[in-house]
Write an enzyme that holds these catalytic residues in place. Structure first.
Site, short mmCIF file in Angstrom:
data_model
loop_
_atom_site.label_atom_id
_atom_site.label_comp_id
_atom_site.label_asym_id
_atom_site.label_seq_id
_atom_site.Cartn_x
_atom_site.Cartn_y
_atom_site.Cartn_z
N VAL A 76 0.86 -1.19 0.00
CA VAL A 76 0.00 0.00 0.00
C VAL A 76 0.90 1.24 0.00
CG1 VAL A 76 -1.73 1.31 1.27
CG2 VAL A 76 -1.85 -1.19 1.23
N LYS A 77 0.73 2.09 -1.00
CA LYS A 77 1.55 3.30 -1.10
C LYS A 77 0.83 4.41 -0.34
CE LYS A 77 4.29 5.80 -4.57
NZ LYS A 77 5.62 5.43 -4.05
N SER A 78 0.99 4.38 0.97
CA SER A 78 0.23 5.28 1.83
C SER A 78 0.99 6.59 2.08
CB SER A 78 -0.08 4.61 3.17
OG SER A 78 1.03 4.70 4.04
#
Length: 289
Positions: free
Chosen positions: A148-150
């Site tokens: 997840v590219k949070s």
């Protein structure tokens, strides 16, 4: 500069987000960094697929369909007339209150910035960079999936500080088992005995768009390439090493933890893949104008 923010266009001076936005308060959101080359957006579909996958993983509803988002990104590039540039696309949980309850955020917020980027000085691409192993580890999968590219990049920021304090340009981040995951903002590749190796997502590597392009280019060039479980030994004994990322593109690594990598110069396979990548990005896709 024209910045898209929730359906409207603003100047850099007037584009504002609320201090009650949960992206700011809690890092509750996602983002993509995307490059523009020769009036072409590089692999927009791949970036948006990853963005929407990240949103699903966080149970975050993006207030634009995928097609609407794609057209809005294209519009942002056209409005800013960037023949070569960088797009930062951000989706936050939106405005809520000072509690973490995401249900208090009525609607997600979207903004798009189109600007320039220079991660490293140009001379380093000919010379290579120094990397060190960070004390800061990649987050474990049983805590939060790093695919997840949070917006919560604090671990990466701390690892970057580790690199700077050691006089290096970048830092290798290990996972909780001691295997290489990635670097602070890049994927890592090594060449050993003619084979190209890179850590797998299961070990904490982001499924980078540039990473994927390099694996494809290696296959087309007849270079054996595979995901592998890697330790620092693989970097120390590599014939060549390089980093990949949307911002950095392909950056040679010539020193790791004080050890010279290969002969201390960017190697022939690194140079070949760099040339192939630059040719690819200048011509892949349709020009926006």
């Amino acid at each position: 500069m024209q910045i898209y923010l929730d359906g409207e266009w603003y100047s850099r001076e007037t584009a504002k987000v609320s201090v009650f936005d949960h992206g700011l308060l809690y890092g509750d959101g996602i983002f993509e960094g995307i490059r523009v080359y020769n009036r072409r957006i590089f692999r927009l579909d791949g970036h948006l697929d990853r963005l929407y996958d990240s949103a699903r993983a966080l149970s975050l509803t993006i207030p634009l369909t995928l097609d609407e988002m794609a057209e809005t990104v294209r519009d942002a590039v056209r409005r800013n007339q960037k023949e070569d540039g960088y797009i930062r696309l951000v989706v936050t949980r939106g405005v809520g209150d000072l509690g973490i309850d995401p249900r208090k955020c009525a609607k997600a917020s979207v903004f798009i910035i189109v600007t320039d980027i220079s991660v490293y000085p140009r001379e380093l691409y000919a010379r290579g960079v120094k990397v060190v192993t960070a004390a800061t580890r990649q987050v474990a999968h049983d805590a939060f999936d790093p695919r997840v590219k949070s917006l919560n990049y604090l671990k990466n920021v701390l690892a970057k500080l580790d690199a700077q304090q050691a006089g290096a340009h970048e830092a290798i981040m290990l996972n909780n088992a001691g295997y290489i995951a990635e670097c602070t903002a890049d994927n890592l590749f090594v060449i050993r005995h003619g084979k190209l190796l890179t850590p797998a997502p299961q070990d904490g590597a982001l499924e980078g768009i540039t990473r994927g392009a390099v694996l494809e280019l290696a296959g087309e060039a007849g270079i054996p390439a595979t995901e592998a479980r890697m330790t620092r030994y693989d970097v120390y004994t590599a014939d060549e090493c390089f980093l990949t990322g949307t911002g950095a593109e392909l950056m040679p690594v010539t020193e790791a933890d004080g050890r010279v990598v290969g002969d201390g110069k960017p190697g022939p396979i690194t140079r070949k893949l760099t040339e192939a990548f630059h040719a690819l990005v200048r011509h892949e896709g349709k020009a926006l104008w």
